[in-house]
Design a protein around this motif. Sequence first.
Motif, PDB file in Angstrom:
ATOM      1  N   ALA A 176      -4.618   6.208  56.390  1.00  0.00           N
ATOM      2  CA  ALA A 176      -4.796   7.621  56.035  1.00  0.00           C
ATOM      3  C   ALA A 176      -4.339   7.880  54.605  1.00  0.00           C
ATOM      4  O   ALA A 176      -4.994   8.611  53.856  1.00  0.00           O
ATOM      5  CB  ALA A 176      -4.028   8.503  57.015  1.00  0.00           C
ATOM      6  N   TYR A 177      -3.208   7.280  54.215  1.00  0.00           N
ATOM      7  CA  TYR A 177      -2.669   7.478  52.872  1.00  0.00           C
ATOM      8  C   TYR A 177      -3.619   6.930  51.808  1.00  0.00           C
ATOM      9  O   TYR A 177      -3.911   7.606  50.806  1.00  0.00           O
ATOM     10  CB  TYR A 177      -1.298   6.815  52.770  1.00  0.00           C
ATOM     11  N   VAL A 178      -4.138   5.736  52.019  1.00  0.00           N
ATOM     12  CA  VAL A 178      -5.095   5.167  51.067  1.00  0.00           C
ATOM     13  C   VAL A 178      -6.353   6.037  51.001  1.00  0.00           C
ATOM     14  O   VAL A 178      -6.872   6.317  49.913  1.00  0.00           O
ATOM     15  CB  VAL A 178      -5.429   3.706  51.430  1.00  0.00           C
ATOM     16  N   SER A 179      -6.820   6.506  52.146  1.00  0.00           N
ATOM     17  CA  SER A 179      -8.001   7.381  52.171  1.00  0.00           C
ATOM     18  C   SER A 179      -7.729   8.678  51.423  1.00  0.00           C
ATOM     19  O   SER A 179      -8.595   9.185  50.693  1.00  0.00           O
ATOM     20  CB  SER A 179      -8.401   7.685  53.615  1.00  0.00           C
ATOM     21  N   HIS A 180      -6.519   9.213  51.589  1.00  0.00           N
ATOM     22  CA  HIS A 180      -6.114  10.425  50.857  1.00  0.00           C
ATOM     23  C   HIS A 180      -6.133  10.156  49.349  1.00  0.00           C
ATOM     24  O   HIS A 180      -6.659  10.965  48.573  1.00  0.00           O
ATOM     25  CB  HIS A 180      -4.723  10.862  51.326  1.00  0.00           C
ATOM     26  N   LEU A 181      -5.567   9.031  48.933  1.00  0.00           N
ATOM     27  CA  LEU A 181      -5.556   8.687  47.503  1.00  0.00           C
ATOM     28  C   LEU A 181      -6.973   8.506  46.965  1.00  0.00           C
ATOM     29  O   LEU A 181      -7.261   8.841  45.814  1.00  0.00           O
ATOM     30  CB  LEU A 181      -4.744   7.418  47.263  1.00  0.00           C
TER      31      LEU A 181
ATOM     32  N   CYS B 218     -12.403   9.939  56.120  1.00  0.00           N
ATOM     33  CA  CYS B 218     -11.411   8.963  56.589  1.00  0.00           C
ATOM     34  C   CYS B 218      -9.996   9.551  56.597  1.00  0.00           C
ATOM     35  O   CYS B 218      -9.211   9.253  57.497  1.00  0.00           O
ATOM     36  CB  CYS B 218     -11.472   7.695  55.748  1.00  0.00           C
ATOM     37  N   THR B 219      -9.691  10.394  55.617  1.00  0.00           N
ATOM     38  CA  THR B 219      -8.396  11.072  55.620  1.00  0.00           C
ATOM     39  C   THR B 219      -8.293  11.960  56.851  1.00  0.00           C
ATOM     40  O   THR B 219      -7.260  11.969  57.535  1.00  0.00           O
ATOM     41  CB  THR B 219      -8.205  11.914  54.344  1.00  0.00           C
ATOM     42  N   GLY B 220      -9.367  12.690  57.152  1.00  0.00           N
ATOM     43  CA  GLY B 220      -9.366  13.587  58.307  1.00  0.00           C
ATOM     44  C   GLY B 220      -9.190  12.839  59.612  1.00  0.00           C
ATOM     45  O   GLY B 220      -8.342  13.203  60.440  1.00  0.00           O
ATOM     46  N   VAL B 221      -9.943  11.777  59.800  1.00  0.00           N
ATOM     47  CA  VAL B 221      -9.871  11.027  61.055  1.00  0.00           C
ATOM     48  C   VAL B 221      -8.528  10.307  61.188  1.00  0.00           C
ATOM     49  O   VAL B 221      -7.795  10.498  62.169  1.00  0.00           O
ATOM     50  CB  VAL B 221     -11.025  10.003  61.180  1.00  0.00           C
ATOM     51  N   HIS B 222      -8.182   9.491  60.217  1.00  0.00           N
ATOM     52  CA  HIS B 222      -6.998   8.640  60.358  1.00  0.00           C
ATOM     53  C   HIS B 222      -5.702   9.432  60.190  1.00  0.00           C
ATOM     54  O   HIS B 222      -4.697   9.089  60.808  1.00  0.00           O
ATOM     55  CB  HIS B 222      -7.089   7.433  59.433  1.00  0.00           C
TER      56      HIS B 222
ATOM     57  N   ALA C 185       8.271   1.467  50.612  1.00  0.00           N
ATOM     58  CA  ALA C 185       7.903   0.342  49.745  1.00  0.00           C
ATOM     59  C   ALA C 185       6.509  -0.177  50.090  1.00  0.00           C
ATOM     60  O   ALA C 185       5.728  -0.527  49.190  1.00  0.00           O
ATOM     61  CB  ALA C 185       8.944  -0.769  49.857  1.00  0.00           C
ATOM     62  N   LEU C 186       6.193  -0.240  51.381  1.00  0.00           N
ATOM     63  CA  LEU C 186       4.865  -0.698  51.788  1.00  0.00           C
ATOM     64  C   LEU C 186       3.784   0.291  51.367  1.00  0.00           C
ATOM     65  O   LEU C 186       2.693  -0.113  50.933  1.00  0.00           O
ATOM     66  CB  LEU C 186       4.834  -0.942  53.297  1.00  0.00           C
ATOM     67  N   LEU C 187       4.062   1.580  51.472  1.00  0.00           N
ATOM     68  CA  LEU C 187       3.091   2.586  51.031  1.00  0.00           C
ATOM     69  C   LEU C 187       2.888   2.525  49.514  1.00  0.00           C
ATOM     70  O   LEU C 187       1.777   2.749  49.024  1.00  0.00           O
ATOM     71  CB  LEU C 187       3.515   3.982  51.473  1.00  0.00           C
ATOM     72  N   LYS C 188       3.941   2.202  48.794  1.00  0.00           N
ATOM     73  CA  LYS C 188       3.794   2.027  47.333  1.00  0.00           C
ATOM     74  C   LYS C 188       2.867   0.852  47.038  1.00  0.00           C
ATOM     75  O   LYS C 188       2.037   0.917  46.126  1.00  0.00           O
ATOM     76  CB  LYS C 188       5.157   1.790  46.682  1.00  0.00           C
ATOM     77  N   ILE C 189       3.016  -0.232  47.802  1.00  0.00           N
ATOM     78  CA  ILE C 189       2.124  -1.377  47.632  1.00  0.00           C
ATOM     79  C   ILE C 189       0.694  -0.963  47.971  1.00  0.00           C
ATOM     80  O   ILE C 189      -0.248  -1.298  47.238  1.00  0.00           O
ATOM     81  CB  ILE C 189       2.590  -2.574  48.486  1.00  0.00           C
ATOM     82  N   ALA C 190       0.508  -0.233  49.057  1.00  0.00           N
ATOM     83  CA  ALA C 190      -0.831   0.236  49.435  1.00  0.00           C
ATOM     84  C   ALA C 190      -1.446   1.078  48.317  1.00  0.00           C
ATOM     85  O   ALA C 190      -2.645   0.954  48.026  1.00  0.00           O
ATOM     86  CB  ALA C 190      -0.763   1.028  50.740  1.00  0.00           C
TER      87      ALA C 190
ATOM     88  N   ALA D 246      -4.940  -1.673  53.303  1.00  0.00           N
ATOM     89  CA  ALA D 246      -5.263  -0.859  52.124  1.00  0.00           C
ATOM     90  C   ALA D 246      -6.600  -1.284  51.516  1.00  0.00           C
ATOM     91  O   ALA D 246      -7.435  -0.440  51.168  1.00  0.00           O
ATOM     92  CB  ALA D 246      -4.138  -0.963  51.095  1.00  0.00           C
ATOM     93  N   ALA D 247      -6.825  -2.586  51.400  1.00  0.00           N
ATOM     94  CA  ALA D 247      -8.080  -3.084  50.837  1.00  0.00           C
ATOM     95  C   ALA D 247      -9.266  -2.705  51.726  1.00  0.00           C
ATOM     96  O   ALA D 247     -10.316  -2.273  51.233  1.00  0.00           O
ATOM     97  CB  ALA D 247      -8.009  -4.597  50.652  1.00  0.00           C
ATOM     98  N   ALA D 248      -9.100  -2.858  53.032  1.00  0.00           N
ATOM     99  CA  ALA D 248     -10.183  -2.505  53.962  1.00  0.00           C
ATOM    100  C   ALA D 248     -10.504  -1.016  53.880  1.00  0.00           C
ATOM    101  O   ALA D 248     -11.683  -0.635  53.882  1.00  0.00           O
ATOM    102  CB  ALA D 248      -9.801  -2.902  55.388  1.00  0.00           C
ATOM    103  N   PHE D 249      -9.476  -0.183  53.791  1.00  0.00           N
ATOM    104  CA  PHE D 249      -9.736   1.255  53.709  1.00  0.00           C
ATOM    105  C   PHE D 249     -10.402   1.639  52.399  1.00  0.00           C
ATOM    106  O   PHE D 249     -11.216   2.563  52.367  1.00  0.00           O
ATOM    107  CB  PHE D 249      -8.482   2.071  53.996  1.00  0.00           C
ATOM    108  N   CYS D 250     -10.103   0.932  51.325  1.00  0.00           N
ATOM    109  CA  CYS D 250     -10.839   1.183  50.085  1.00  0.00           C
ATOM    110  C   CYS D 250     -12.319   0.906  50.300  1.00  0.00           C
ATOM    111  O   CYS D 250     -13.175   1.680  49.866  1.00  0.00           O
ATOM    112  CB  CYS D 250     -10.276   0.340  48.945  1.00  0.00           C
ATOM    113  N   MET D 251     -12.639  -0.193  50.995  1.00  0.00           N
ATOM    114  CA  MET D 251     -14.031  -0.507  51.297  1.00  0.00           C
ATOM    115  C   MET D 251     -14.634   0.578  52.202  1.00  0.00           C
ATOM    116  O   MET D 251     -15.718   1.096  51.913  1.00  0.00           O
ATOM    117  CB  MET D 251     -14.155  -1.859  51.997  1.00  0.00           C
ATOM    118  N   PHE D 252     -13.935   0.924  53.286  1.00  0.00           N
ATOM    119  CA  PHE D 252     -14.450   1.952  54.198  1.00  0.00           C
ATOM    120  C   PHE D 252     -14.695   3.259  53.442  1.00  0.00           C
ATOM    121  O   PHE D 252     -15.741   3.897  53.609  1.00  0.00           O
ATOM    122  CB  PHE D 252     -13.480   2.219  55.347  1.00  0.00           C
ATOM    123  N   ASN D 253     -13.731   3.672  52.622  1.00  0.00           N
ATOM    124  CA  ASN D 253     -13.844   4.934  51.884  1.00  0.00           C
ATOM    125  C   ASN D 253     -15.044   4.916  50.941  1.00  0.00           C
ATOM    126  O   ASN D 253     -15.792   5.888  50.858  1.00  0.00           O
ATOM    127  CB  ASN D 253     -12.585   5.207  51.066  1.00  0.00           C
ATOM    128  N   ARG D 254     -15.232   3.825  50.252  1.00  0.00           N
ATOM    129  CA  ARG D 254     -16.337   3.730  49.303  1.00  0.00           C
ATOM    130  C   ARG D 254     -17.690   3.654  50.024  1.00  0.00           C
ATOM    131  O   ARG D 254     -18.692   4.180  49.537  1.00  0.00           O
ATOM    132  CB  ARG D 254     -16.128   2.543  48.375  1.00  0.00           C
TER     133      ARG D 254
END
Length: 184
Positions: free
Chosen positions: A51-56, A62-66, A99-104, A139-147
Amino acid sequence: MAHIDIPSGFPGIVGLMKYRPDTGKLLLELSETLLRGDSPLSVEERELIGAYVSHLNECNFCTGVHGTVAKQLLKRNSNLVDAVYDNVENADITDKLRALLKIAAKVQLGGKQVSEDDIQEAKSVGATDREIHDTVLIAAAFCMFNRYVDGLATTTPNESGAYEQMACQIVESGYAGARELLFE
């Protein structure tokens, strides 16, 4: 209006899965594995990362669903999702999750943005190699899903009730449950 002729009544990635069932089934399997499969990260943490990656990425669907899935899973702490969106640094989460969210967030910008310092910071607050791996992969998968969703201009519901319904189904049956509804 979508850039291609996808089935009506199926918003976001759901319509794209209906359009291409052969790839849709694989994307559902990937989602099930990443978000519900074996991981030292909780289902709630994994949904929050997605959800955070989708928000970014400003992917509203995807932000809405996740985001709604994460809120339903977090129940009493559902406001945590919006707190993370607003400011990860001030959100009431563990140092490890922060820290993990920062990496994402770095992955969202580009994989090479993740530095050795980012990894060491996560490890210093207890993150394991597997947790770091799973975070980067989600995070990488969600970038693909979002795009995928936004690159084809899929429809996005405006009413929050649509996300509640989809989230309830995901919480109850996971992503594997959608396979039956979409393809059988």
